[in-house]
Design a protein around this motif. Structure first.
Motif, PDB file in Angstrom:
ATOM      1  N   PHE A 148       0.839  -1.198   0.000  1.00 18.19           N
ATOM      2  CA  PHE A 148       0.000   0.000   0.000  1.00 18.19           C
ATOM      3  C   PHE A 148       0.880   1.256   0.000  1.00 18.19           C
ATOM      4  N   ARG A 149       1.939   1.241   0.819  1.00 20.26           N
ATOM      5  CA  ARG A 149       2.862   2.380   0.861  1.00 20.26           C
ATOM      6  C   ARG A 149       3.481   2.637  -0.509  1.00 20.26           C
ATOM      7  N   GLN A 150       3.919   1.566  -1.157  1.00 24.96           N
ATOM      8  CA  GLN A 150       4.569   1.742  -2.453  1.00 24.96           C
ATOM      9  C   GLN A 150       3.594   2.276  -3.493  1.00 24.96           C
ATOM     10  N   ILE A 151       2.367   1.809  -3.455  1.00 27.76           N
ATOM     11  CA  ILE A 151       1.341   2.313  -4.382  1.00 27.76           C
ATOM     12  C   ILE A 151       1.115   3.806  -4.152  1.00 27.76           C
ATOM     13  N   ARG A 152       1.042   4.202  -2.886  1.00 25.28           N
ATOM     14  CA  ARG A 152       0.861   5.628  -2.574  1.00 25.28           C
ATOM     15  C   ARG A 152       2.031   6.460  -3.078  1.00 25.28           C
ATOM     16  N   ILE A 153       3.242   6.003  -2.809  1.00 23.78           N
ATOM     17  CA  ILE A 153       4.423   6.755  -3.227  1.00 23.78           C
ATOM     18  C   ILE A 153       4.478   6.862  -4.743  1.00 23.78           C
ATOM     19  N   ASP A 154       4.205   5.775  -5.436  1.00 18.50           N
ATOM     20  CA  ASP A 154       4.191   5.807  -6.906  1.00 18.50           C
ATOM     21  C   ASP A 154       3.150   6.800  -7.417  1.00 18.50           C
ATOM     22  N   TYR A 155       2.003   6.837  -6.777  1.00 16.71           N
ATOM     23  CA  TYR A 155       0.952   7.778  -7.181  1.00 16.71           C
ATOM     24  C   TYR A 155       1.434   9.223  -7.004  1.00 16.71           C
ATOM     25  N   HIS A 156       2.060   9.510  -5.859  1.00 15.76           N
ATOM     26  CA  HIS A 156       2.552  10.868  -5.612  1.00 15.76           C
ATOM     27  C   HIS A 156       3.580  11.280  -6.666  1.00 15.76           C
ATOM     28  N   LYS A 157       4.485  10.379  -6.979  1.00 16.45           N
ATOM     29  CA  LYS A 157       5.505  10.695  -7.980  1.00 16.45           C
ATOM     30  C   LYS A 157       4.885  10.948  -9.343  1.00 16.45           C
ATOM     31  N   ALA A 158       3.904  10.147  -9.705  1.00 11.90           N
ATOM     32  CA  ALA A 158       3.214  10.350 -10.987  1.00 11.90           C
ATOM     33  C   ALA A 158       2.461  11.677 -10.995  1.00 11.90           C
ATOM     34  N   ARG A 159       1.891  12.033  -9.869  1.00 10.28           N
ATOM     35  CA  ARG A 159       1.161  13.305  -9.778  1.00 10.28           C
ATOM     36  C   ARG A 159       2.107  14.480  -9.996  1.00 10.28           C
ATOM     37  N   VAL A 160       3.288  14.418  -9.401  1.00  6.94           N
ATOM     38  CA  VAL A 160       4.265  15.489  -9.558  1.00  6.94           C
ATOM     39  C   VAL A 160       4.779  15.536 -10.994  1.00  6.94           C
TER      40      VAL A 160
END
Length: 182
Positions: A148-160
């Motif tokens: 779940f943490r990795q999915i969140r981090i990947d999402y944040h990076k994609a958003r940026v």
């Protein structure tokens, strides 16, 4: 049985009190409640009144605290079925994610993580039903949180990557995603 108050305390550590950052897409926020997304929240008249007086409210404002608690319970905790999730850490992390991304996106992220950590495969449809709760409850909580943490981090990076104006928040988002949950 998971504890809403414990989960909310974790969320509010990250959300703080009053803020109005120029790059925040939510605009004016109080305890993580963004005016742009929740303009009808009952606390806004109090918040804006205090801001207009030059005294922005702190996170522990005793008049606003019950309104904040009600807001998070009704709009997030109840919708993620937090009280039905066996692991306090998972319930807390899902609440934190729902606050950041909205309930549907957070549930979809959790479902994707479940599919790597639970023997029960579920369709990542963003709906928090009995199958999702069941999959969360039989998943290895350590594996589920890691995914779940990795999915969140990947999402944040994609958003940026999509909107570079949000880069100012990336380190904070990653720190929050990696925060220890007890």
């Amino acid at each position: 049985m998971t504890d809403f108050h414990k989960a909310l305390a974790h969320v509010l550590k990250s959300e703080g009190g009053y803020a109005n950052h120029k790059n925040d897409l939510g605009g004016m926020t109080y305890c993580g409640i963004a005016y742009a997304f929740w303009p009808s929240w009952k606390g806004w008249p109090i918040v804006t009144g205090l801001v207009d007086e030059g005294n922005p409210p702190k996170a522990d404002n005793p008049i606003l605290a019950p309104l904040v608690m009600e807001f998070y319970r009704v709009n997030f905790w109840d919708k993620i079925r937090g009280q039905q999730i066996a692991s306090q850490a998972i319930a807390t992390y899902l609440l934190d994610s729902a606050v950041l991304f909205g309930v549907q996106r957070a549930v979809r992220m959790a479902q994707e993580a479940c599919n790597g950590a639970s023997p029960n495969w579920i369709n990542p449809d963003g709906k928090m039903g009995t199958a999702t709760v069941g999959a969360m409850n039989v998943a290895n909580p350590v594996d589920l949180l890691r995914l779940f943490r990795q999915i969140r981090i990947d999402y944040h990076k994609a958003r940026v990557a999509k909107d570079p104006s949000q880069a100012v928040f990336l380190n904070g988002w990653i720190t929050r995603a990696n925060a220890q949950i007890t």
